[in-house]
Design a protein around this motif. Sequence first.
Motif, PDB file in Angstrom:
ATOM      1  N   ASP A  52       0.975  -4.580 -14.278  1.00 35.97           N
ATOM      2  CA  ASP A  52      -0.161  -4.244 -15.145  1.00 35.97           C
ATOM      3  C   ASP A  52       0.179  -4.469 -16.610  1.00 35.97           C
ATOM      4  OD1 ASP A  52      -1.765  -3.233 -12.973  1.00 35.97           O
ATOM      5  OD2 ASP A  52      -0.223  -1.697 -12.842  1.00 35.97           O
ATOM      6  N   ILE A  63       0.855  -1.203   0.000  1.00 37.85           N
ATOM      7  CA  ILE A  63       0.000   0.000   0.000  1.00 37.85           C
ATOM      8  C   ILE A  63       0.889   1.250   0.000  1.00 37.85           C
ATOM      9  CG2 ILE A  63      -1.680   1.296   1.362  1.00 37.85           C
ATOM     10  CD1 ILE A  63      -2.859  -1.408   2.228  1.00 37.85           C
ATOM     11  N   THR A  64       1.955   1.221   0.785  1.00 38.77           N
ATOM     12  CA  THR A  64       2.864   2.373   0.824  1.00 38.77           C
ATOM     13  C   THR A  64       3.459   2.612  -0.566  1.00 38.77           C
ATOM     14  OG1 THR A  64       3.405   1.745   3.072  1.00 38.77           O
ATOM     15  CG2 THR A  64       4.876   3.322   2.032  1.00 38.77           C
ATOM     16  N   ARG A 100       3.485   5.804  -5.445  1.00 36.24           N
ATOM     17  CA  ARG A 100       3.318   5.924  -6.897  1.00 36.24           C
ATOM     18  C   ARG A 100       2.273   6.984  -7.245  1.00 36.24           C
ATOM     19  NH1 ARG A 100       0.396   4.442 -11.095  1.00 36.24           N
ATOM     20  NH2 ARG A 100      -1.259   3.670  -9.765  1.00 36.24           N
ATOM     21  N   LEU A 101       1.180   6.987  -6.447  1.00 33.25           N
ATOM     22  CA  LEU A 101       0.123   7.965  -6.694  1.00 33.25           C
ATOM     23  C   LEU A 101       0.652   9.384  -6.559  1.00 33.25           C
ATOM     24  CD1 LEU A 101      -3.139   6.657  -4.985  1.00 33.25           C
ATOM     25  CD2 LEU A 101      -2.700   7.038  -7.391  1.00 33.25           C
ATOM     26  N   GLN A 121      -1.154  -7.015 -19.716  1.00 34.65           N
ATOM     27  CA  GLN A 121      -1.481  -6.645 -21.101  1.00 34.65           C
ATOM     28  C   GLN A 121      -0.729  -7.534 -22.098  1.00 34.65           C
ATOM     29  OE1 GLN A 121      -1.221  -2.412 -21.770  1.00 34.65           O
ATOM     30  NE2 GLN A 121      -2.205  -1.970 -19.840  1.00 34.65           N
ATOM     31  N   GLU A 127       2.079   1.848  -3.358  1.00 33.95           N
ATOM     32  CA  GLU A 127       1.027   2.390  -4.222  1.00 33.95           C
ATOM     33  C   GLU A 127       0.772   3.866  -3.949  1.00 33.95           C
ATOM     34  OE1 GLU A 127      -0.668   0.964  -6.835  1.00 33.95           O
ATOM     35  OE2 GLU A 127       0.834  -0.600  -6.612  1.00 33.95           O
ATOM     36  N   TRP A 128       0.741   4.200  -2.647  1.00 29.26           N
ATOM     37  CA  TRP A 128       0.553   5.620  -2.292  1.00 29.26           C
ATOM     38  C   TRP A 128       1.680   6.445  -2.898  1.00 29.26           C
ATOM     39  CZ3 TRP A 128      -3.655   7.874  -0.914  1.00 29.26           C
ATOM     40  CH2 TRP A 128      -4.561   7.298  -0.030  1.00 29.26           C
ATOM     41  N   GLY A 187       1.544  10.136 -10.214  1.00 30.98           N
ATOM     42  CA  GLY A 187       0.163  10.468 -10.565  1.00 30.98           C
ATOM     43  C   GLY A 187      -0.682   9.214 -10.678  1.00 30.98           C
ATOM     44  N   SER A 188      -1.970   9.423 -10.872  1.00 26.80           N
ATOM     45  CA  SER A 188      -2.870   8.272 -10.847  1.00 26.80           C
ATOM     46  C   SER A 188      -3.039   7.610 -12.203  1.00 26.80           C
ATOM     47  CB  SER A 188      -4.240   8.694 -10.313  1.00 26.80           C
ATOM     48  OG  SER A 188      -4.808   9.656 -11.174  1.00 26.80           O
ATOM     49  N   ALA A 189      -2.518   8.230 -13.262  1.00 29.43           N
ATOM     50  CA  ALA A 189      -2.692   7.638 -14.603  1.00 29.43           C
ATOM     51  C   ALA A 189      -1.850   6.378 -14.742  1.00 29.43           C
ATOM     52  CB  ALA A 189      -2.295   8.641 -15.668  1.00 29.43           C
ATOM     53  N   LEU A 190      -2.330   5.477 -15.596  1.00 30.22           N
ATOM     54  CA  LEU A 190      -1.592   4.229 -15.824  1.00 30.22           C
ATOM     55  C   LEU A 190      -0.217   4.538 -16.407  1.00 30.22           C
ATOM     56  CD1 LEU A 190      -1.696   1.084 -15.958  1.00 30.22           C
ATOM     57  CD2 LEU A 190      -2.636   1.321 -18.232  1.00 30.22           C
ATOM     58  N   THR A 191      -0.200   5.469 -17.345  1.00 26.56           N
ATOM     59  CA  THR A 191       1.074   5.914 -17.920  1.00 26.56           C
ATOM     60  C   THR A 191       1.345   7.316 -17.392  1.00 26.56           C
ATOM     61  OG1 THR A 191       0.410   4.712 -19.898  1.00 26.56           O
ATOM     62  CG2 THR A 191       2.313   6.182 -20.094  1.00 26.56           C
ATOM     63  N   LEU A 233      -5.859  -7.657   0.689  1.00 22.03           N
ATOM     64  CA  LEU A 233      -5.703  -7.251  -0.718  1.00 22.03           C
ATOM     65  C   LEU A 233      -6.499  -8.112  -1.685  1.00 22.03           C
ATOM     66  CD1 LEU A 233      -1.859  -6.468  -0.835  1.00 22.03           C
ATOM     67  CD2 LEU A 233      -3.726  -4.903  -0.416  1.00 22.03           C
TER      68      LEU A 233
END
Lengths: 593, 378
Positions: free
Chosen positions: A313, A61-62, A67-68, A317, A64-65, A72-76, A230
């Motif tokens: 992710d 979670i840390t 990364r956010l 793909q 992910e935070w 930013g929150s976009a995938l790319t 999770l």
Amino acid sequence: MSMPEVTTAAGSTPSVPVHPSWGAFANRLTAQLAFNEDRFFLILAVFIGIFAGLAVVCFRITMEWTRLYLLGSALTPSPWRAFLAPSLTGLAISALIFTVFRGSSGSGLNQTKAALYISNGYIPVRTVIGKFITASLAIGSGHSLGPEDPCLQIGAGLASAVGTRLNLSRKKLRILGPVGAAAGLAAAFNAPISAVLFVIEEVIGHWSAGILATVVLSAVSSVVTMRLFLGAEPFFRIPSVGVIRWQELVAYSVLGVLGGIASVVFSTAIGWLRPKVKASPKYVQFLCPSIAGLLLGVIALAGFPQVMGAGYDFMDQAMHNQYTWEVLGMLAGLKILATTLSFSSGTPGGMFAPTLFIGAMLGGAVGTVERLFFPNLTGSVGTYALVGMGVLFAGFLRVPITSVFMALEVSGDYTIILPVLVATMFSYLISRKLQPVPALEQITRQDGLYLPAMEEEREQEVLTVEDAMRPRPANILDSQRPVADAWMFVQGTDEEHFLVRRPSKSIAVISRRDLKKLMDAGDVRPLEETQTLAVVPYLHPDEDLQVALRQATNYPLVPVLSRANVSRILGVIDLADIMEAYRKSNRQDATRE
Amino acid sequence: MNLLKSDFIIREPLLVSILVLITILFSALTHSYSHAYDRRRVTLGVEWFERGKQELGNGRPAAAVEDFRTALLYNPRNWDYSMHLADALSQGHHTEQALNYYLGLWQSQPNNGPVNLQLARLSAQKDDVPGAERYFNGAIFGDWAENASANRLTASLEMINFYLERGDSGHAESQLIILSDNLPEDPQLHTRVADLYSRVGDDQRALKQYRQAAQLDPTYLPAVLGAGEAAFRIGDDPAAQTYLSNSLRLDESNAAAKNLLAVIQAVSLLNPYQRGISDSEKAKRALRAFAVAGNRLHSCATGPGSSAAASMEPFLERGKQLKAMANARFLIQHPEEIDTLLDFSASAEKRAQSSCGEPTPDDSALLAIARRRETEER
């Protein structure tokens, strides 16, 4: 090895006498209720699993935070974030590593192994906290590293902290590290079987029922804990495998060969760049994570932001045919470059996820090319990507068994077994041939540590009793033979010790000196009654020579018996034979080298 | 005395209790931490999903794909997000990717109607007949969250269209027969099914469906007109006249109805095979038909800017030869030659149809007579 003499006529061991007094009962009760370290150790393994599971949840979670906030929150991520976030975070990570968390850089796996073999499994809490913070910053900011190694170390570190505080014995403390490591890895991977096998195959190198039970308990409890928070979903959607045609095995072999070569390129690149970074001045080392981040940003800006971070992710793909083979090939190559930069710079983080990423891309590329040329032959591209993961795992980390089971566990489909076996074996053999020292081993040696290399240990030739034993001697005595008879029987031979068959079918040894003494004393009794016979244990031809060595130090001569018929003597062995066998083996090794 | 370090009886339960306590505390902390993150994830998922929908609405499927993928990053199990991503991929002409995505969804819910329908459409695009059939059937018999019967109907109709586009009238007709048994009382739907029957050439069933539609809504022009046309095709001219007249009452300016009525009128004047007419009337009608065909040939061969003159030459030549028998007396004496004249007239009209422009009602009538003859002979 066994001793026939021990077994009673009834075939059972003598029972312990029971005293039906209240005092004895109380004593027994107290003994049973008293602290039992072995029993407690199993309970502890469950708790360590839970703690590791919780820690991995917090870590993810840390990450992910981070990364956010950073990407930013976009995938790319947007270009300026992709360019600045890894390099600026690299500076922050360097500052932390150089000041507060000195032991947190690099691979968690090697550090855990080092702790196990050098400091009895002790991992400082500061290292664990440091790894948690710096690795989540590094991966969250887009450095091309994976969370599995740090999770493994966090698990081992937590186990070490708990064990130290509970004042466990040194022996238990040393086992606790791998227990925690398996728990951390299982939760990070969401794959308990692979984690257990990896820890046994790569960290401990051997297993016993006790170790296996604790490692499995901790791995299972950590995965259950992680899934509570999770969810049980895998990190990527698993493609359908379907029936594999035999012709496809050719393509999987090609994948294995390519995977083996990619593994060698990957480990050679790390092996080349890492010592250069380590040999550079301190200020350069300080700047390295930032420079690596900057170069990663350039790769992202060039149109390949997929190489940033762990990349699960994008593996998803690739498994679902979302890229062309050219893009997949490029991504595999660039991931090798990006991970080499990130890892060699000393940025904390692991190589498991990047290895899987490279494998998935390579597998996807091979599958897509095959589909292009043989559209009616190819199964799903996702199957190739899955097998590719196992291929790189086997080639780079040199854990073939774990690789096969990982692909099975992740896919949940038994039909994948054939292609995985074929491809991983090709990759493993090519990688071994072209790069004799495994990547992880190479890294520990660069750090000046010489930890046991599990692969080398596995490959060592095991000498057995049949390599050292002499043929069955001609003059085996019967214990019913009178002394004088026996003395006559052994004349004409220069042996110092003789085997004696006894009525109970056990075998004893008598020395020439003892026999002569009896002769000189005019003893006319059968050998059985002279009290000079020493019962000896026996060996079988396939037993490890180390077992024979233990026996030969206690007995002058040990008989080697057939497994099919223990009354049949195949040969004999003594200390001199064993030493000669070892000498001969060493000479052969030296000749080969 | 340090209880944790002693071998005292309570050491083990004490240690376990402490570990349980730590577990509870650690779990509580982790729970609140993950809960906060989950909330953020859900919010981000919704934000990106809405953005994607907006992009899709604005006709930018590429941007929508990226947005939906991001939404799924935060809520990977959200079915709606997955479906929208697959739709966006499909709209962006990433057929293969969309197909793979739908296949992934299908694996988790093989009975899902919408997924089956999308897969059927993509398989149809790829000309994958077995795949399209499997998924169309999956859509027809699958689960639909809302408007189940309407969606199943859509799937059935699409499946029929798929067969028709491939020229597989047999399968199309079979599906139509299954479908028409369970049709709701909707004139538009009956008319649509009737149109499909017409396309597969089953005019009897087409007429039945048009009739049902016209009964349900006598003012529904396509049904009334369709019934007239279908009745005419199967040779039921009185019924055709009735429906076409009704259609003209609904729309006086309907050129198609007027034209077909004129054709029916012409058929009644030109058809020598009509039952109950005398031999002399038969001969007269055959001569009239021969004259109509001759006129058509002549105007086609000599008309301004005509490019069909050369191809008409053999017909003109044959017409000259047949003129010898083109008198009433001869035809009354040799009634079998009526067929010869009619065959020639039909062949000439057919030839002219492809290269000599719009036929007059008389010309169309000759073609209709020829068609009916062929049908009867079959």
